[in-house]
Design a protein around this motif. Structure first.
Motif, PDB file in Angstrom:
ATOM      1  N   CYS A 102      40.785  35.614  37.194  1.00 15.47           N
ATOM      2  CA  CYS A 102      40.784  34.974  38.516  1.00 15.47           C
ATOM      3  C   CYS A 102      39.767  33.837  38.602  1.00 15.47           C
ATOM      4  O   CYS A 102      39.934  32.903  39.392  1.00 15.47           O
ATOM      5  CB  CYS A 102      40.514  36.015  39.592  1.00 15.47           C
ATOM      6  SG  CYS A 102      38.857  36.745  39.512  1.00 15.47           S
ATOM      7  N   ARG A 137      35.716  42.040  46.626  1.00 14.11           N
ATOM      8  CA  ARG A 137      35.081  42.715  45.482  1.00 14.11           C
ATOM      9  C   ARG A 137      33.739  42.058  45.137  1.00 14.11           C
ATOM     10  O   ARG A 137      32.743  42.741  44.875  1.00 14.11           O
ATOM     11  CB  ARG A 137      36.041  42.667  44.290  1.00 14.11           C
ATOM     12  CG  ARG A 137      35.491  43.294  43.020  1.00 14.11           C
ATOM     13  CD  ARG A 137      36.575  43.390  41.963  1.00 14.11           C
ATOM     14  NE  ARG A 137      37.291  42.141  41.792  1.00 14.11           N
ATOM     15  CZ  ARG A 137      36.851  41.133  41.052  1.00 14.11           C
ATOM     16  NH1 ARG A 137      35.664  41.221  40.453  1.00 14.11           N
ATOM     17  NH2 ARG A 137      37.557  40.024  40.930  1.00 14.11           N
ATOM     18  N   ASN A 146      45.712  34.628  38.955  1.00 12.21           N
ATOM     19  CA  ASN A 146      44.931  35.156  40.080  1.00 12.21           C
ATOM     20  C   ASN A 146      45.213  36.631  40.340  1.00 12.21           C
ATOM     21  O   ASN A 146      44.454  37.287  41.053  1.00 12.21           O
ATOM     22  CB  ASN A 146      45.231  34.333  41.339  1.00 12.21           C
ATOM     23  CG  ASN A 146      44.159  34.473  42.382  1.00 12.21           C
ATOM     24  OD1 ASN A 146      42.975  34.382  42.075  1.00 12.21           O
ATOM     25  ND2 ASN A 146      44.566  34.711  43.625  1.00 12.21           N
ATOM     26  N   THR A 147      46.288  37.155  39.784  1.00 12.48           N
ATOM     27  CA  THR A 147      46.608  38.566  40.004  1.00 12.48           C
ATOM     28  C   THR A 147      45.752  39.479  39.123  1.00 12.48           C
ATOM     29  O   THR A 147      45.776  40.702  39.301  1.00 12.48           O
ATOM     30  CB  THR A 147      48.094  38.828  39.705  1.00 12.48           C
ATOM     31  OG1 THR A 147      48.374  38.455  38.352  1.00 12.48           O
ATOM     32  CG2 THR A 147      48.981  38.040  40.648  1.00 12.48           C
ATOM     33  N   ASN A 148      45.026  38.904  38.173  1.00  8.08           N
ATOM     34  CA  ASN A 148      44.206  39.684  37.237  1.00  8.08           C
ATOM     35  C   ASN A 148      42.740  39.336  37.463  1.00  8.08           C
ATOM     36  O   ASN A 148      42.350  38.163  37.428  1.00  8.08           O
ATOM     37  CB  ASN A 148      44.630  39.367  35.798  1.00  8.08           C
ATOM     38  CG  ASN A 148      44.016  40.320  34.786  1.00  8.08           C
ATOM     39  OD1 ASN A 148      42.877  40.772  34.945  1.00  8.08           O
ATOM     40  ND2 ASN A 148      44.767  40.610  33.737  1.00  8.08           N
ATOM     41  N   SER A 149      41.925  40.365  37.681  1.00 10.35           N
ATOM     42  CA  SER A 149      40.505  40.113  37.982  1.00 10.35           C
ATOM     43  C   SER A 149      39.781  39.465  36.814  1.00 10.35           C
ATOM     44  O   SER A 149      38.765  38.775  37.001  1.00 10.35           O
ATOM     45  CB  SER A 149      39.814  41.425  38.355  1.00 10.35           C
ATOM     46  OG  SER A 149      39.905  42.357  37.284  1.00 10.35           O
ATOM     47  N   PRO A 180      46.473  36.767  49.349  1.00  5.07           N
ATOM     48  CA  PRO A 180      46.036  38.181  49.342  1.00  5.07           C
ATOM     49  C   PRO A 180      45.144  38.537  48.158  1.00  5.07           C
ATOM     50  O   PRO A 180      44.159  39.276  48.328  1.00  5.07           O
ATOM     51  CB  PRO A 180      47.364  38.962  49.305  1.00  5.07           C
ATOM     52  CG  PRO A 180      48.389  37.993  48.820  1.00  5.07           C
ATOM     53  CD  PRO A 180      47.935  36.653  49.287  1.00  5.07           C
ATOM     54  N   TYR A 181      45.458  38.021  46.974  1.00  9.40           N
ATOM     55  CA  TYR A 181      44.631  38.325  45.806  1.00  9.40           C
ATOM     56  C   TYR A 181      43.266  37.652  45.903  1.00  9.40           C
ATOM     57  O   TYR A 181      42.239  38.216  45.506  1.00  9.40           O
ATOM     58  CB  TYR A 181      45.337  37.900  44.518  1.00  9.40           C
ATOM     59  CG  TYR A 181      46.435  38.851  44.108  1.00  9.40           C
ATOM     60  CD1 TYR A 181      46.141  40.029  43.417  1.00  9.40           C
ATOM     61  CD2 TYR A 181      47.749  38.583  44.408  1.00  9.40           C
ATOM     62  CE1 TYR A 181      47.141  40.912  43.044  1.00  9.40           C
ATOM     63  CE2 TYR A 181      48.770  39.446  44.040  1.00  9.40           C
ATOM     64  CZ  TYR A 181      48.461  40.615  43.362  1.00  9.40           C
ATOM     65  OH  TYR A 181      49.448  41.488  42.999  1.00  9.40           O
ATOM     66  N   THR A 182      43.228  36.429  46.444  1.00  5.16           N
ATOM     67  CA  THR A 182      41.946  35.733  46.604  1.00  5.16           C
ATOM     68  C   THR A 182      41.040  36.494  47.570  1.00  5.16           C
ATOM     69  O   THR A 182      39.830  36.655  47.326  1.00  5.16           O
ATOM     70  CB  THR A 182      42.192  34.303  47.115  1.00  5.16           C
ATOM     71  OG1 THR A 182      43.027  33.611  46.177  1.00  5.16           O
ATOM     72  CG2 THR A 182      40.889  33.544  47.278  1.00  5.16           C
ATOM     73  N   ARG A 226      41.120  39.660  48.134  1.00  6.42           N
ATOM     74  CA  ARG A 226      40.686  40.872  47.447  1.00  6.42           C
ATOM     75  C   ARG A 226      39.550  40.571  46.477  1.00  6.42           C
ATOM     76  O   ARG A 226      38.579  41.340  46.382  1.00  6.42           O
ATOM     77  CB  ARG A 226      41.880  41.477  46.705  1.00  6.42           C
ATOM     78  CG  ARG A 226      41.586  42.833  46.078  1.00  6.42           C
ATOM     79  CD  ARG A 226      42.803  43.356  45.328  1.00  6.42           C
ATOM     80  NE  ARG A 226      43.973  43.410  46.199  1.00  6.42           N
ATOM     81  CZ  ARG A 226      45.182  43.746  45.745  1.00  6.42           C
ATOM     82  NH1 ARG A 226      45.363  44.012  44.451  1.00  6.42           N
ATOM     83  NH2 ARG A 226      46.202  43.800  46.571  1.00  6.42           N
ATOM     84  N   HIS A 227      39.652  39.445  45.737  1.00  2.00           N
ATOM     85  CA  HIS A 227      38.581  39.077  44.803  1.00  2.00           C
ATOM     86  C   HIS A 227      37.272  38.812  45.544  1.00  2.00           C
ATOM     87  O   HIS A 227      36.189  39.250  45.099  1.00  2.00           O
ATOM     88  CB  HIS A 227      38.974  37.835  43.990  1.00  2.00           C
ATOM     89  CG  HIS A 227      40.180  38.047  43.108  1.00  2.00           C
ATOM     90  ND1 HIS A 227      40.422  39.229  42.456  1.00  2.00           N
ATOM     91  CD2 HIS A 227      41.204  37.203  42.773  1.00  2.00           C
ATOM     92  CE1 HIS A 227      41.544  39.125  41.767  1.00  2.00           C
ATOM     93  NE2 HIS A 227      42.039  37.898  41.948  1.00  2.00           N
TER      94      HIS A 227
END
Length: 810
Positions: A738, A780, A732-735, A772-774, A776-777
């Motif tokens: 994800c 985006r 999940n840290t990589n777009s 936090p990464y979710t 952000r995705h």
């Protein structure tokens, strides 16, 4: 420097602890069980259970309060062990399993100093530093009696061996013995004949007589009917324990007629047998000189016919009771270990020199210990440890070894084929402590010593010493120094003999090392460069190179040709105390006062490995003849045997790689056959997130099975789902990845109950990392969706001008 070829010798990469010899007894009570198979002794906050046959600690029993153990006792049936701690708690143990079955307050207002079981193993008496005596029923779990009339500390309690008499005996600081009636709850008598502390009580087989011993140098036989003394035997030593011997003949220890005979142990350091009727000593062990030999405890295990005695320097010695033949010796505490060496054929023994005049020889296979006495010190010098053994070295064949000590003397010892060691030679001549010693390397021809008097002495070995016909019971041969040379201006800390026996290196506190020609001790050169004193010098076994270890924290390699410094190794944070060559001279192994060992590769100055198992200065370091083991001894009282595990680790790593290749091939086959459930399980077992990601992507790419991702994930085991959730955090840290993570999360969140998800291992940390990464995705994606909508709007609202008409044809 003439470099050793890289292909010669295998580089070492790691050592692992194979075995530790640690303190297991630091003073206080020691007790055998009735079978003689187990030995119980106090070691600070623990009671250790030792297997007598192997010498290994089977159990280490420590109370929850982690306070020092002040007293313990094992029941006569060997089933129950009770310990008392400084926190005033009593613990009852099922000692074979190492578990506490009951814990209760001692009710004493001061720590329990002594305790004893009754013959039935149901009652326990405790004597406290508060002057009270209490009796407990360990079966029904309640206190039965409380006696209080003893002034000072109650240091001795004992039940009468006949349970029908219900009598308890105690002794306190007033040197009187009190007889308590459990039935009447009263004091029946006060026996006053000793005028110093009573140290032990023993009862005759018929229960009508009692023997008491004291530090007033007498033993008294009491009539328990009249409570009067019937015989007083002066034994001319402060007695710490007296044991009544079985009433049967034992000519080997002087028991040649019927009647009471007893054995005493005290400050003379020997066991003696006395006839009670005549008051005569009928047997005494040979007396050996030296401090620390005083006996502090003695007890008899009648069923096993074993006698246990304990010395002031914490050595436990087992004898056959009927003959007093030595059976076993155990070194309970070695204090500060100053040097260690391998010994014997195939390095099957080790020698340990600690802060003591005694040497300890351990057989590695059986843990049997021999305690060697020899260095006795200079009685005119008023220091306590004037005779401490400081250094050791072993001759090439491994049967002869040498020791030197603060008593300004050296000794040579020989081990016979049976493993018994005896002193065969001794020498003196130095005017100060002898701190370092080195034996000849090619053959057993000489040894060299260095001292605080700044001199080096060369001692040739006489032919008589090398003769195999020399009896071990003869007096030691006196050695004479062949050459004496003043070498430095300060203490000499290390000497080393070259592999060809023609060169000698010395290292001193004056920050220099020097090279000498043997046997005349002619100076050849000086090695200068260290900023502080040198602790160790060592010749390379292959090259013309000398290694030095210094208090400045560095190791240096020097050329024997021009005395120049070739390399410097920096890495220790404190003094480097010992250094030795390994791997046929291509690597170094060093030890320091920071408690660390470091393995260095000479060619590239690299520290390959740092080994941390000691807690204090590592004074002793020695490698086996086969170069596959190392031995260390330190100020933390530990001796550690290290094993070279380079080959084993390489083989294990190779096996893992081969297994990974096989699994990877199997995984590829499963993916090709579209057996996704099996492939996903196999990928998870490999514990490689990228491989699992590949399987998830393959499932999602396949148009026929993309909808089966949900079915596949749900059919996994719970531990596999936990691993998959953990991998999702990484993806999940990589777009770019994800989408796979979100797809798996969607399946888990939609089909797993919340309480089941919360029960997953590490789920809270995983969710905190995913959020936090979710977010952000999604942000985006929202921006992308807005941009796409705007483009669509523009497209539909654009007005294009009409195309111009074509011109008419001419």
């Amino acid at each position: 420097m003439a470099e050793v070829a890289a292909g010669v010798g295998r580089f070492k990469a790691n050592y692992a602890v194979e075995r530790k010899i640690e303190p297991f007894y630091k003073g206080g009570k020691a007790q055998l069980d009735q079978t003689g198979k187990h030995l119980f002794c106090i070691c600070g906050t623990r009671v250790n259970v030792l297997d007598v046959a192997s010498g290994t600690v089977l159990q280490s029993l420590e109370q929850e309060d982690q306070e020092d153990i002040t007293a313990f006792d094992l029941s006569p049936d060997d089933e129950v062990l009770v310990t008392a701690s400084r926190a005033l708690l009593l613990a009852q143990w099922a000692w074979r399993g190492g578990s506490v079955t009951r814990l209760w307050k001692a009710i004493h207002t001061a720590p329990v100093a002594t305790m004893a079981f009754d013959p039935t193993s149901t009652l326990l008496a405790t004597g406290g530093c508060d002057g009270a005596v209490r009796v407990w029923d360990v079966v029904q779990h309640y206190g039965t009696h409380h006696f209080r009339s003893s002034p000072g500390v109650v240091h001795l309690v004992a039940f009468h061996p006949d349970p029908t008499r219900l009598l308890l005996f105690s002794s306190a600081a007033d040197a009187a013995i009190r007889v308590w009636s459990l039935q009447d709850r009263s004091c029946l008598a006060v026996l006053t004949a000793h005028y110093s502390a009573v140290t032990s009580l023993a009862f005759s087989a018929d229960g009508n007589s009692m023997l008491s011993s004291g530090r007033d140098k007498i033993c008294i036989v009491w009539d328990l009917q009249s409570h009067q003394p019937t015989k007083t035997v002066p034994v001319f030593e402060s007695v710490e324990a007296a044991v009544l011997l079985p009433e049967e003949l034992a000519p080997a220890v002087g028991v040649k007629n019927s009647g009471l005979h007893f054995l005493t142990a005290g400050d003379q350091g020997i066991l003696r047998v006395w006839e009670a009727a005549s008051g005569q000593c009928v047997y005494a062990q040979p007396k050996l000189s030296g401090p620390g030999r005083e006996l502090t405890h003695c007890s008899l295990a009648r069923t096993a016919d074993l006698l246990l005695s304990v010395t002031a320097d914490h050595n436990l010695v087992l004898y056959e009771a009927s003959s007093l033949q030595l059976q076993k010796q155990f070194a309970g505490y070695s204090e500060e270990v100053l040097d260690v060496r391998f010994l014997g054929p195939k390095d099957s023994y080790i020698i340990v020199a600690s802060n003591s005049p005694c040497l300890k020889v351990f057989e590695l296979q059986t843990s049997a210990c021999q305690i060697l006495h020899g260095h006795t010190g200079n009685p005119t010098t008023p220091f306590c440890f004037v005779d401490t053994v400081l250094a050791l070295d072993v001759f090439r064949k491994g049967w002869l070894f040498a020791s030197c000590a603060k008593d300004q003397s050296i000794r040579i010892w020989r081990m016979n084929k049976a493993g018994q060691v005896s002193c065969v030679a001794q020498g003196s001549g130095h005017t100060h402590s002898v701190g370092t010693i080195c034996c000849s390397r090619l053959k057993e021809s000489f040894l060299v010593t260095g001292s605080q008097d700044c001199t080096v002495k060369l001692w040739p070995l006489p032919e008589a010493l090398l003769s195999k016909s020399t009896a071990s019971d003869t007096d030691p041969i006196v050695l004479q120094a062949q050459a004496t040379q003043r070498c430095h201006d300060k203490d000499i800390n290390s000497v080393a003999v070259a592999p060809n026996d023609k060169l000698l290196a010395t290292g001193s506190q004056d920050r220099t090392a020097k090279l000498w020609a043997l046997p005349q001790c002619q100076l050849l050169g000086v090695f200068s460069g260290h900023r502080r004193g040198l602790w160790c010098v060592q010749f390379s076994p292959m090259d013309q190179v000398l290694a030095t270890a210094s208090a400045d924290g560095t190791i240096k390699l020097w050329s024997l040709q021009d005395f120049s410094c070739l390399k410097t190794f920096e890495g220790h944070d404190a003094s480097v105390l010992k250094v030795t060559f390994v791997s046929r001279g291509t690597q170094l192994l060093s030890s320091g006062s920071d408690g660390l060992l470091k393995l260095w590769t000479i060619k590239n100055n690299e520290c390959v490995r740092t080994l941390d198992a000691h807690e204090d200065k590592v004074w002793g370091l020695h490698c086996s003849q086969l170069d596959d083991h190392a031995l260390t001894g330190a100020s933390d009282s530990r001796v550690i045997l290290w094993k070279d595990v380079t080959e084993a680790e390489q083989a294990e790593e190779q096996a893992k790689q081969e297994e990974q290749v096989v699994k990877q091939q199997e995984l590829d086959n499963l993916l090709h056959e579209k057996r996704y459930l099996r492939a996903l399980g196999l990928a998870i077992s490999l514990d490689r997130p990228h491989t699992v990601l590949t399987v998830i992507q393959a499932i999602r790419r396949d148009p026929e099975t993309c909808e089966k991702l949900e079915t596949t994930v749900l059919r996994l085991r719970r531990d596999q789902k936990e691993a998959l959730l953990r991998f999702c955090v990484t993806w999940n840290t990589n777009s770019r990845h994800c989408h796979e993570a979100q797809a798996v999360l969607s399946v888990l969140l939609q089909h797993e109950a919340p309480e089941e998800l919360l029960a997953y291992e590490g789920v809270r940390a995983a969710l905190e990392a995913l959020l936090p990464y979710t977010e952000r995705h999604f942000q985006r994606l929202s921006r992308t969706l807005q941009a796409a909508t705007f483009l669509d709007f523009l497209w539909h609202n654009m007005k294009l001008s009409p195309l111009p008409a074509s011109p008419p044809a001419l």
